[in-house]
Design a protein around this motif. Structure first.
Motif, mmCIF file in Angstrom:
data_model
loop_
_atom_site.group_PDB
_atom_site.id
_atom_site.type_symbol
_atom_site.label_atom_id
_atom_site.label_comp_id
_atom_site.label_asym_id
_atom_site.label_seq_id
_atom_site.Cartn_x
_atom_site.Cartn_y
_atom_site.Cartn_z
ATOM 1 N N GLN A 149 -14.747 -48.525 0.123
ATOM 2 C CA GLN A 149 -16.113 -48.865 0.508
ATOM 3 C C GLN A 149 -17.081 -47.764 0.107
ATOM 4 O OE1 GLN A 149 -16.907 -51.711 3.006
ATOM 5 N NE2 GLN A 149 -15.230 -51.505 4.470
ATOM 6 N N MET A 151 -16.765 -45.801 -2.442
ATOM 7 C CA MET A 151 -16.998 -45.889 -3.885
ATOM 8 C C MET A 151 -17.911 -47.056 -4.237
ATOM 9 S SD MET A 151 -13.363 -44.921 -5.613
ATOM 10 C CE MET A 151 -14.125 -44.423 -7.148
ATOM 11 N N LEU A 152 -17.732 -48.154 -3.550
ATOM 12 C CA LEU A 152 -18.588 -49.315 -3.809
ATOM 13 C C LEU A 152 -20.038 -48.973 -3.508
ATOM 14 C CD1 LEU A 152 -16.331 -52.149 -2.333
ATOM 15 C CD2 LEU A 152 -16.815 -51.706 -4.749
ATOM 16 N N GLU A 154 -21.343 -46.008 -3.639
ATOM 17 C CA GLU A 154 -21.808 -45.095 -4.675
ATOM 18 C C GLU A 154 -22.150 -45.851 -5.958
ATOM 19 O OE1 GLU A 154 -19.091 -41.870 -5.332
ATOM 20 O OE2 GLU A 154 -18.875 -41.480 -3.181
ATOM 21 N N LEU A 155 -21.332 -46.837 -6.249
ATOM 22 C CA LEU A 155 -21.614 -47.647 -7.437
ATOM 23 C C LEU A 155 -22.977 -48.312 -7.322
ATOM 24 C CD1 LEU A 155 -20.859 -49.018 -10.092
ATOM 25 C CD2 LEU A 155 -19.598 -50.740 -8.781
ATOM 26 N N GLU A 156 -23.211 -48.892 -6.157
ATOM 27 C CA GLU A 156 -24.523 -49.505 -5.901
ATOM 28 C C GLU A 156 -25.639 -48.501 -6.126
ATOM 29 O OE1 GLU A 156 -25.799 -52.128 -2.471
ATOM 30 O OE2 GLU A 156 -23.750 -51.611 -1.915
ATOM 31 N N SER A 158 -25.606 -45.822 -7.876
ATOM 32 C CA SER A 158 -25.716 -45.447 -9.285
ATOM 33 C C SER A 158 -26.615 -46.393 -10.055
ATOM 34 C CB SER A 158 -24.334 -45.451 -9.943
ATOM 35 O OG SER A 158 -23.462 -44.569 -9.289
ATOM 36 N N LEU A 159 -26.538 -47.651 -9.668
ATOM 37 C CA LEU A 159 -27.252 -48.656 -10.444
ATOM 38 C C LEU A 159 -28.596 -49.033 -9.841
ATOM 39 C CD1 LEU A 159 -24.238 -50.941 -11.310
ATOM 40 C CD2 LEU A 159 -25.073 -48.909 -12.461
ATOM 41 N N LEU A 162 -32.009 -49.569 -11.851
ATOM 42 C CA LEU A 162 -31.749 -49.635 -13.283
ATOM 43 C C LEU A 162 -32.203 -50.977 -13.851
ATOM 44 C CD1 LEU A 162 -28.305 -48.606 -14.861
ATOM 45 C CD2 LEU A 162 -30.433 -49.059 -16.023
#
Lengths: 172, 172
Positions: A149, A151-152, A154-156, A158-159, A162
């Motif tokens: 969770q 990492m998910l 963090e992925l969010e 990151s983007l 964008l």
DNA sequence: CGCATTCACTTAACATGTTAAGTATCTCGC
DNA sequence: GCGAGATACTTAACATGTTAAGTGAATGCG
């Protein structure tokens, strides 16, 4: 299945193998899609028994922790687009699972809240739902789940910002 | 937007706050949904420019690496349910992006392959798509991305065979 | 062979995702 | 206080997700 057929010497290829791309099945969107489907597959039968779809359940859960919300904020919370929410609210209201009243201050706004019936239904579904979640946690591992969770999220992050400049779903 | 309107002095609480559940927004399904949406939001505009939906693109990509497949296996590869695939293939065939012919050995089976037009379209879309994927990888981090995919795969494995006993989509 | 069963796929029906347009209300400048 | 623009939602239109039923073709068994 066990046949790769990515043979460079394969002369019978009619057209394919000419567009160089990553292995499709290992793309991030597919991984996320499959993982989510694997998870939701566990919940759907139980929800279905209670006549609820996944989205309807999301809405009830979002409503259960608050008094009342505007439709727009509910859309953000339940991660639904306006039009979807609009339809679902109409149906949930017809089933007396939610209640709606126009805000006094602003006639455009509609305040949504869960009804007594809705709470009863939630109380009926919640135990099974929690049990399933517990089983998933047990199988996958609690710490690994937390890590996933993280990492998910963090992925969010990151983007974020964008895509379209006017990302309506962005957290103000 | 900057107006919370969650007035604590509102004494008219109708019913909520009575069903104990995890914080809704932190559930695994929601995390996966949001993450996937964050990713797909990057790709959709580009696909849209070429008149493709996400699922149509999945199908073309799945077809690009092989000569021809039966509909059922394509469904498994592109992770689509039969009915969805059936409709999409009809449309893609009408647009001459794919070709279909009935298998000689078994008249029930329909062999699907990508057409020259389809390959041309893929060649047009692939560069942008790869660039977007590269940017996502750059932002999130390549090693972290690999780790995430690894965890997603493990999650899938954890739940394999938990749902329905006859999981049709299971990898043989 | 005859026929029930299974299989591969399609169609149907309903619910949601997604984008665009519509409607009513509010805000603000003048 | 009025008219242009913004806001909060709803409706519409099209595409997909999801389940159930339908259709035509293969299989298996007596």
């Amino acid at each position: 299945m066990t046949k790769k057929s990515a043979d460079p010497a394969d002369t019978t290829v009619p057209a394919a193998r000419q567009v160089p791309m990553r292995d499709f099945s290992r793309s991030l969107p597919m991984s996320l899609l499959r993982a989510r489907e694997a998870v939701m597959r566990q919940f759907r039968p139980s929800l279905r028994e209670h006549g609820l779809t996944e989205q309807q359940w999301r809405i009830l859960r979002a409503l259960a922790s608050i008094e009342a919300v505007e439709v727009t904020e509910l859309a953000r919370t339940a991660f639904l687009l306006g039009p979807s929410l609009s339809r679902i609210l109409r149906d949930l209201e017809a089933r007396d699972l939610i209640e709606r009243r126009t805000a006094k201050a602003d006639q455009r706004r509609s305040m949504v809240s869960i009804s007594k019936e809705g709470l009863k239904l939630m109380a009926a579904v919640a135990p099974t739902s929690e049990a399933i979640y517990a089983e998933i946690t047990r199988r996958f591992g609690a710490s690994k789940l937390a890590e996933l969770q993280e990492m998910l999220g963090e992925l969010e992050q990151s983007l974020a910002g964008l895509g379209s400049a006017d990302d309506t779903l962005a957290d103000g």
